[in-house]
Design an enzyme around this catalytic site. Structure first.
Site, mmCIF file in Angstrom:
data_model
loop_
_atom_site.group_PDB
_atom_site.id
_atom_site.type_symbol
_atom_site.label_atom_id
_atom_site.label_comp_id
_atom_site.label_asym_id
_atom_site.label_seq_id
_atom_site.Cartn_x
_atom_site.Cartn_y
_atom_site.Cartn_z
ATOM 1 C CG PHE A 11 -1.888 1.200 1.421
ATOM 2 C CD1 PHE A 11 -2.993 1.161 0.387
ATOM 3 C CD2 PHE A 11 -1.615 2.236 2.032
ATOM 4 C CE1 PHE A 11 -3.653 2.358 0.463
ATOM 5 C CE2 PHE A 11 -2.494 3.192 2.003
ATOM 6 C CZ PHE A 11 -3.597 3.311 1.293
ATOM 7 N N GLY A 12 0.802 1.969 -0.943
ATOM 8 C CA GLY A 12 1.334 3.345 -1.200
ATOM 9 C C GLY A 12 0.430 4.663 -0.836
ATOM 10 C CE1 TYR A 13 2.683 7.442 3.930
ATOM 11 C CE2 TYR A 13 2.410 5.017 3.891
ATOM 12 C CZ TYR A 13 3.088 6.425 4.255
ATOM 13 O OH TYR A 13 4.233 6.170 5.296
ATOM 14 C CB SER A 70 6.718 9.377 -3.945
ATOM 15 O OG SER A 70 7.336 8.077 -3.224
ATOM 16 C CD GLU A 85 9.278 4.068 1.219
ATOM 17 O OE1 GLU A 85 9.148 4.991 1.933
ATOM 18 O OE2 GLU A 85 8.992 4.345 -0.003
#
Length: 176
Positions: free
Chosen positions: A4-6, A8, A83
């Site tokens: 899950f990306g929120y 970039s 990250e």
């Protein structure tokens, strides 16, 4: 496996995926509280990027990506490197627009204890920091503007992101 990306990862996932779905997490909110000296700033002049904070009743929109099992190790190694600046892995349930849900998706969340933590600040101060920051991945303002545009495309309202975007546009003299 789902990621899950929120931030970039919504507009620049930079990894091969089988499919993606727009969706949200419950009990989380997105904030520009993480410093960035490795992507959107440099040591001594950090940029700001988003992280998630637990907040009851909150909802944060983003994008879930399904990756092929055969590529999972390679993709996870790349994401762990991307990250690396204070983020930890968590597992979350993503609720998709389609009504389906994705269980145990992986998400990266920066902790308050990490050395890059920038913490809360007034909207105008965050916008000024973003305005002047630039790092190896490009200008910090690109990160904010692309995130805001992506959220609008998915019809996801985020008062924090949009307030900082508005303040940034005032700094650079752009009108909506």
């Amino acid at each position: 496996m789902w990621i899950f990306g929120y931030g970039s990862l919504i507009w620049r996932p930079d990894f091969e995926h089988v499919e993606h779905r727009d969706g949200y997490l419950e009990g989380w909110t997105r904030k520009f509280y993480q410093g960035s000296t490795d992507h959107r700033g440099v040591p001594g002049a950090p940029g700001r990027v988003v992280t998630l904070l637990r907040e009851p009743q909150a909802r944060v929109w983003g994008r879930a990506y399904r990756i092929a099992p055969a590529r999972a190790n390679e993709i996870m190694a790349r994401l762990d490197h991307r990250e690396k600046g204070g983020y930890e892995r968590h597992q979350v349930n993503v609720y998709c627009r389609s009504g389906e849900s994705v269980r145990d998706a992986l998400v990266y969340v920066a902790t308050r204890e990490n050395p890059e933590w920038a913490g809360p600040a007034p909207v105008d101060e965050i916008a000024r920091q973003i305005y002047r920051s630039h790092g190896p991945s490009g200008p910090n303002r690109e990160y904010l503007l692309e995130l805001a545009a992506s959220l609008r495309k998915m019809e996801a309202h985020d008062p924090h992101v949009f307030a900082i975007e508005h303040a940034l546009r005032e700094l650079i003299g752009e009108e909506f």
